[in-house]
Design a protein around this motif. Structure first.
Motif, PDB file in Angstrom:
ATOM      1  N   GLY A   1       3.608  -4.738  -3.139  1.00  0.00           N
ATOM      2  CA  GLY A   1       3.329  -5.554  -4.166  1.00  0.00           C
ATOM      3  C   GLY A   1       3.746  -4.613  -5.477  1.00  0.00           C
ATOM      4  N   ALA A   2       2.974  -3.431  -5.532  1.00  0.00           N
ATOM      5  CA  ALA A   2       3.011  -2.550  -6.618  1.00  0.00           C
ATOM      6  C   ALA A   2       4.668  -2.326  -6.745  1.00  0.00           C
ATOM      7  N   MET A   3       5.513  -1.850  -5.789  1.00  0.00           N
ATOM      8  CA  MET A   3       6.789  -1.797  -6.140  1.00  0.00           C
ATOM      9  C   MET A   3       7.773  -2.882  -6.592  1.00  0.00           C
ATOM     10  N   SER A   4       7.167  -4.210  -6.036  1.00  0.00           N
ATOM     11  CA  SER A   4       7.794  -5.223  -6.434  1.00  0.00           C
ATOM     12  C   SER A   4       7.671  -5.666  -7.949  1.00  0.00           C
ATOM     13  N   ARG A   5       6.006  -5.334  -8.517  1.00  0.00           N
ATOM     14  CA  ARG A   5       5.865  -5.764  -9.930  1.00  0.00           C
ATOM     15  C   ARG A   5       6.667  -4.637 -10.720  1.00  0.00           C
TER      16      ARG A   5
ATOM     17  N   PHE B   1      -1.560  10.388   4.305  1.00  0.00           N
ATOM     18  CA  PHE B   1      -0.731   9.377   3.971  1.00  0.00           C
ATOM     19  C   PHE B   1      -1.621   8.527   2.920  1.00  0.00           C
ATOM     20  N   HIS B   2      -2.812   8.247   3.122  1.00  0.00           N
ATOM     21  CA  HIS B   2      -3.490   7.413   2.322  1.00  0.00           C
ATOM     22  C   HIS B   2      -3.646   8.086   0.883  1.00  0.00           C
TER      23      HIS B   2
ATOM     24  N   ASN C   1      -2.403   5.986  -2.389  1.00  0.00           N
ATOM     25  CA  ASN C   1      -3.218   5.787  -3.340  1.00  0.00           C
ATOM     26  C   ASN C   1      -2.579   6.244  -4.770  1.00  0.00           C
ATOM     27  N   GLY C   2      -2.181   7.419  -4.664  1.00  0.00           N
ATOM     28  CA  GLY C   2      -1.619   8.130  -5.832  1.00  0.00           C
ATOM     29  C   GLY C   2      -0.315   7.317  -6.246  1.00  0.00           C
ATOM     30  N   LEU C   3       0.590   6.838  -5.206  1.00  0.00           N
ATOM     31  CA  LEU C   3       1.709   6.117  -5.617  1.00  0.00           C
ATOM     32  C   LEU C   3       1.289   4.811  -6.077  1.00  0.00           C
TER      33      LEU C   3
ATOM     34  N   THR D   1      -1.227   4.056  -7.923  1.00  0.00           N
ATOM     35  CA  THR D   1      -1.693   4.237  -9.356  1.00  0.00           C
ATOM     36  C   THR D   1      -0.587   4.582 -10.056  1.00  0.00           C
ATOM     37  N   VAL D   2       0.366   5.264  -9.695  1.00  0.00           N
ATOM     38  CA  VAL D   2       1.399   5.818 -10.635  1.00  0.00           C
ATOM     39  C   VAL D   2       2.497   4.473 -10.925  1.00  0.00           C
ATOM     40  N   LEU D   3       2.599   3.674  -9.862  1.00  0.00           N
ATOM     41  CA  LEU D   3       3.461   2.526  -9.896  1.00  0.00           C
ATOM     42  C   LEU D   3       2.814   1.335 -11.240  1.00  0.00           C
ATOM     43  N   SER D   4       1.641   1.606 -11.137  1.00  0.00           N
ATOM     44  CA  SER D   4       0.799   0.529 -11.884  1.00  0.00           C
ATOM     45  C   SER D   4       0.935   0.873 -13.366  1.00  0.00           C
TER      46      SER D   4
END
Length: 132
Positions: A15-19, A99-100, A104-106, A108-111
């Motif tokens: 979802g974050a990547m799509s947004r 991984f987690h 989580n970091g990815l 946050t960065v994508l947002s």
């Protein structure tokens, strides 16, 4: 085209990547003359260490999107294990934690990058006098 997302979808990496990709696509459709963004300051939410104009942000955001869509060149990433090597249970748990942490970091960065793309698109519209 806005569809209400469930809480699970909002928190998912997909979802974050799509947004993010959607925001960059919208930015791409809106910004017809990227050079108009030169020397237009970007508000980075109080992060004064970043010295970049909107054009620099535009190029950065597009580059990140391209890397996400096409993948990045695989270099030496520090792996010293051969593919297919068995890992013990402790290493599996460490990998899961790692991984987690990165997931989580990815997210946050994508947002943050999505917000930056949306802000850039809005500011560009203001700069060219477009009301929408």
């Amino acid at each position: 085209m806005q569809v209400t997302e469930s809480l699970t979808q909002k928190k998912s990496l997909f979802g974050a990547m799509s947004r993010f990709i959607g925001a960059i696509d919208d930015m791409d459709r809106t910004v017809l003359v990227p050079t108009l963004l030169r020397d237009v300051p970007v508000d980075h939410g109080g992060d004064e260490d970043i010295q970049q104009d909107m054009y620099g942000s535009f190029v950065l955001l597009k580059s990140i999107r391209d890397n996400m869509e096409r993948g990045v060149a695989q270099g030496d990433n520090g792996q010293d294990k051969e593919p297919g090597c068995r890992m013990d249970e402790e290493e599996d748990q460490d990998l899961e934690k790692l991984f987690h942490f990165h997931l989580n970091g990815l997210s946050t960065v994508l947002s943050k990058l999505t917000l930056r793309a949306n802000t850039l698109t809005t500011r560009y519209k203001e700069e060219i006098g477009c009301r929408n």
